[in-house]
Design a protein around this motif. Sequence first.
Motif, PDB file in Angstrom:
ATOM      1  N   ALA A   1       0.832  -1.211   0.000  1.00  0.00           N
ATOM      2  CA  ALA A   1       0.000   0.000   0.000  1.00  0.00           C
ATOM      3  C   ALA A   1       0.865   1.259   0.000  1.00  0.00           C
ATOM      4  O   ALA A   1       0.571   2.223  -0.713  1.00  0.00           O
ATOM      5  N   ASP A   2       1.944   1.253   0.791  1.00  0.00           N
ATOM      6  CA  ASP A   2       2.850   2.408   0.833  1.00  0.00           C
ATOM      7  C   ASP A   2       3.512   2.626  -0.519  1.00  0.00           C
ATOM      8  O   ASP A   2       3.621   3.753  -0.999  1.00  0.00           O
ATOM      9  N   LYS A   3       3.969   1.549  -1.131  1.00  0.00           N
ATOM     10  CA  LYS A   3       4.645   1.659  -2.429  1.00  0.00           C
ATOM     11  C   LYS A   3       3.688   2.142  -3.510  1.00  0.00           C
ATOM     12  O   LYS A   3       4.053   2.956  -4.353  1.00  0.00           O
ATOM     13  N   GLN A   4       2.452   1.652  -3.480  1.00  0.00           N
ATOM     14  CA  GLN A   4       1.470   2.102  -4.462  1.00  0.00           C
ATOM     15  C   GLN A   4       1.129   3.577  -4.258  1.00  0.00           C
ATOM     16  O   GLN A   4       1.002   4.323  -5.227  1.00  0.00           O
ATOM     17  N   THR A   5       1.011   3.988  -3.012  1.00  0.00           N
ATOM     18  CA  THR A   5       0.745   5.404  -2.726  1.00  0.00           C
ATOM     19  C   THR A   5       1.895   6.272  -3.207  1.00  0.00           C
ATOM     20  O   THR A   5       1.677   7.293  -3.873  1.00  0.00           O
ATOM     21  N   ALA A   6       3.118   5.885  -2.891  1.00  0.00           N
ATOM     22  CA  ALA A   6       4.287   6.658  -3.324  1.00  0.00           C
ATOM     23  C   ALA A   6       4.349   6.723  -4.843  1.00  0.00           C
ATOM     24  O   ALA A   6       4.583   7.784  -5.421  1.00  0.00           O
ATOM     25  N   CYS A   7       4.125   5.613  -5.495  1.00  0.00           N
ATOM     26  CA  CYS A   7       4.146   5.562  -6.955  1.00  0.00           C
ATOM     27  C   CYS A   7       3.092   6.492  -7.550  1.00  0.00           C
ATOM     28  O   CYS A   7       3.373   7.262  -8.472  1.00  0.00           O
ATOM     29  N   ASN A   8       1.875   6.434  -7.028  1.00  0.00           N
ATOM     30  CA  ASN A   8       0.808   7.293  -7.545  1.00  0.00           C
ATOM     31  C   ASN A   8       1.103   8.773  -7.309  1.00  0.00           C
ATOM     32  O   ASN A   8       0.792   9.608  -8.152  1.00  0.00           O
ATOM     33  N   CYS A   9       1.701   9.093  -6.171  1.00  0.00           N
ATOM     34  CA  CYS A   9       2.073  10.489  -5.904  1.00  0.00           C
ATOM     35  C   CYS A   9       3.140  10.962  -6.894  1.00  0.00           C
ATOM     36  O   CYS A   9       3.036  12.058  -7.444  1.00  0.00           O
ATOM     37  N   LEU A  10       4.145  10.119  -7.115  1.00  0.00           N
ATOM     38  CA  LEU A  10       5.205  10.481  -8.060  1.00  0.00           C
ATOM     39  C   LEU A  10       4.656  10.599  -9.473  1.00  0.00           C
ATOM     40  O   LEU A  10       5.031  11.508 -10.228  1.00  0.00           O
ATOM     41  N   LYS A  11       3.764   9.711  -9.828  1.00  0.00           N
ATOM     42  CA  LYS A  11       3.138   9.748 -11.159  1.00  0.00           C
ATOM     43  C   LYS A  11       2.358  11.055 -11.343  1.00  0.00           C
ATOM     44  O   LYS A  11       2.466  11.717 -12.375  1.00  0.00           O
ATOM     45  N   ALA A  12       1.602  11.433 -10.332  1.00  0.00           N
ATOM     46  CA  ALA A  12       0.823  12.676 -10.404  1.00  0.00           C
ATOM     47  C   ALA A  12       1.739  13.894 -10.483  1.00  0.00           C
ATOM     48  O   ALA A  12       1.474  14.833 -11.239  1.00  0.00           O
ATOM     49  N   GLN A  13       2.815  13.888  -9.701  1.00  0.00           N
ATOM     50  CA  GLN A  13       3.757  15.004  -9.737  1.00  0.00           C
ATOM     51  C   GLN A  13       4.430  15.099 -11.106  1.00  0.00           C
ATOM     52  O   GLN A  13       4.609  16.186 -11.646  1.00  0.00           O
ATOM     53  N   ALA A  14       4.806  13.952 -11.662  1.00  0.00           N
ATOM     54  CA  ALA A  14       5.436  13.936 -12.982  1.00  0.00           C
ATOM     55  C   ALA A  14       4.485  14.491 -14.037  1.00  0.00           C
ATOM     56  O   ALA A  14       4.897  15.260 -14.915  1.00  0.00           O
ATOM     57  N   ALA A  15       3.222  14.123 -13.936  1.00  0.00           N
ATOM     58  CA  ALA A  15       2.231  14.608 -14.900  1.00  0.00           C
ATOM     59  C   ALA A  15       1.975  16.100 -14.739  1.00  0.00           C
ATOM     60  O   ALA A  15       1.649  16.791 -15.712  1.00  0.00           O
ATOM     61  N   ALA A  16       2.142  16.615 -13.528  1.00  0.00           N
ATOM     62  CA  ALA A  16       1.873  18.032 -13.267  1.00  0.00           C
ATOM     63  C   ALA A  16       3.007  18.951 -13.720  1.00  0.00           C
ATOM     64  O   ALA A  16       2.803  20.149 -13.869  1.00  0.00           O
ATOM     65  N   ILE A  17       4.192  18.390 -13.932  1.00  0.00           N
ATOM     66  CA  ILE A  17       5.350  19.199 -14.345  1.00  0.00           C
ATOM     67  C   ILE A  17       5.506  19.056 -15.854  1.00  0.00           C
ATOM     68  O   ILE A  17       5.886  17.990 -16.350  1.00  0.00           O
ATOM     69  N   SER A  18       5.211  20.116 -16.574  1.00  0.00           N
ATOM     70  CA  SER A  18       5.209  20.024 -18.037  1.00  0.00           C
ATOM     71  C   SER A  18       6.582  19.690 -18.617  1.00  0.00           C
ATOM     72  O   SER A  18       6.668  19.079 -19.676  1.00  0.00           O
ATOM     73  N   THR A  19       7.644  20.056 -17.924  1.00  0.00           N
ATOM     74  CA  THR A  19       8.990  19.795 -18.446  1.00  0.00           C
ATOM     75  C   THR A  19       9.635  18.546 -17.833  1.00  0.00           C
ATOM     76  O   THR A  19      10.826  18.324 -18.017  1.00  0.00           O
ATOM     77  N   PHE A  20       8.834  17.747 -17.123  1.00  0.00           N
ATOM     78  CA  PHE A  20       9.341  16.505 -16.535  1.00  0.00           C
ATOM     79  C   PHE A  20       9.794  15.566 -17.646  1.00  0.00           C
ATOM     80  O   PHE A  20       9.106  15.394 -18.645  1.00  0.00           O
ATOM     81  N   LYS A  21      10.943  14.947 -17.462  1.00  0.00           N
ATOM     82  CA  LYS A  21      11.471  14.011 -18.452  1.00  0.00           C
ATOM     83  C   LYS A  21      11.471  12.606 -17.842  1.00  0.00           C
ATOM     84  O   LYS A  21      12.179  12.335 -16.878  1.00  0.00           O
ATOM     85  N   ASN A  22      10.645  11.725 -18.436  1.00  0.00           N
ATOM     86  CA  ASN A  22      10.531  10.356 -17.923  1.00  0.00           C
ATOM     87  C   ASN A  22      11.880   9.654 -17.846  1.00  0.00           C
ATOM     88  O   ASN A  22      12.128   8.902 -16.903  1.00  0.00           O
ATOM     89  N   ALA A  23      12.735   9.881 -18.830  1.00  0.00           N
ATOM     90  CA  ALA A  23      14.049   9.218 -18.820  1.00  0.00           C
ATOM     91  C   ALA A  23      14.836   9.588 -17.567  1.00  0.00           C
ATOM     92  O   ALA A  23      15.501   8.730 -16.970  1.00  0.00           O
ATOM     93  N   ASN A  24      14.761  10.838 -17.141  1.00  0.00           N
ATOM     94  CA  ASN A  24      15.468  11.258 -15.926  1.00  0.00           C
ATOM     95  C   ASN A  24      14.846  10.603 -14.690  1.00  0.00           C
ATOM     96  O   ASN A  24      15.558  10.164 -13.789  1.00  0.00           O
ATOM     97  N   GLY A  25      13.524  10.553 -14.653  1.00  0.00           N
ATOM     98  CA  GLY A  25      12.842   9.924 -13.528  1.00  0.00           C
ATOM     99  C   GLY A  25      13.149   8.446 -13.421  1.00  0.00           C
ATOM    100  O   GLY A  25      13.378   7.923 -12.332  1.00  0.00           O
ATOM    101  N   GLU A  26      13.160   7.777 -14.557  1.00  0.00           N
ATOM    102  CA  GLU A  26      13.424   6.347 -14.554  1.00  0.00           C
ATOM    103  C   GLU A  26      14.876   6.038 -14.198  1.00  0.00           C
ATOM    104  O   GLU A  26      15.168   4.995 -13.618  1.00  0.00           O
ATOM    105  N   ALA A  27      15.795   6.945 -14.516  1.00  0.00           N
ATOM    106  CA  ALA A  27      17.212   6.736 -14.212  1.00  0.00           C
ATOM    107  C   ALA A  27      17.565   7.104 -12.768  1.00  0.00           C
ATOM    108  O   ALA A  27      18.576   6.630 -12.236  1.00  0.00           O
ATOM    109  N   LEU A  28      16.756   7.930 -12.132  1.00  0.00           N
ATOM    110  CA  LEU A  28      17.097   8.470 -10.816  1.00  0.00           C
ATOM    111  C   LEU A  28      17.389   7.414  -9.749  1.00  0.00           C
ATOM    112  O   LEU A  28      18.429   7.511  -9.079  1.00  0.00           O
ATOM    113  N   PRO A  29      16.555   6.399  -9.552  1.00  0.00           N
ATOM    114  CA  PRO A  29      16.873   5.428  -8.495  1.00  0.00           C
ATOM    115  C   PRO A  29      18.246   4.777  -8.692  1.00  0.00           C
ATOM    116  O   PRO A  29      19.002   4.638  -7.724  1.00  0.00           O
ATOM    117  N   GLY A  30      18.566   4.401  -9.903  1.00  0.00           N
ATOM    118  CA  GLY A  30      19.867   3.794 -10.173  1.00  0.00           C
ATOM    119  C   GLY A  30      21.013   4.743  -9.894  1.00  0.00           C
ATOM    120  O   GLY A  30      22.050   4.350  -9.345  1.00  0.00           O
TER     121      GLY A  30
END
Length: 119
Positions: A69-98
Amino acid sequence: MAIHKLKYVVVVLMYMVVIIAPVAKADVDCGQVVSFIAPCINYLMNGGAVPGGCCDGVKNLVLLAQTTADKQTACNCLKAQAAAISTFKNANGEALPGKCGVNLPYKISNSANCDNIKF
């Protein structure tokens, strides 16, 4: 007579367990997720070097979000934040944890499928 009372006690205890059993609820909220990821915003929009405070936030998010439940909540929050930032780059987000040396069971992306997270 004693066995009958024992059966009654067992039935009552079973009902109590069902009634009192906790419902799966996330202990993580979007405010926490956003505060952990806030130092990463510049990187998520522009790339470049990942600030140290950013990785600290990502690591803290991993430590905080332990249940499904915590992971799904965190994921949904990050997804919403990414969608709200018009200049968000998915490649940067996907690379960040690594880049921060952690493993997330989901992508930091505006197209993440948060419902598939199982723990």
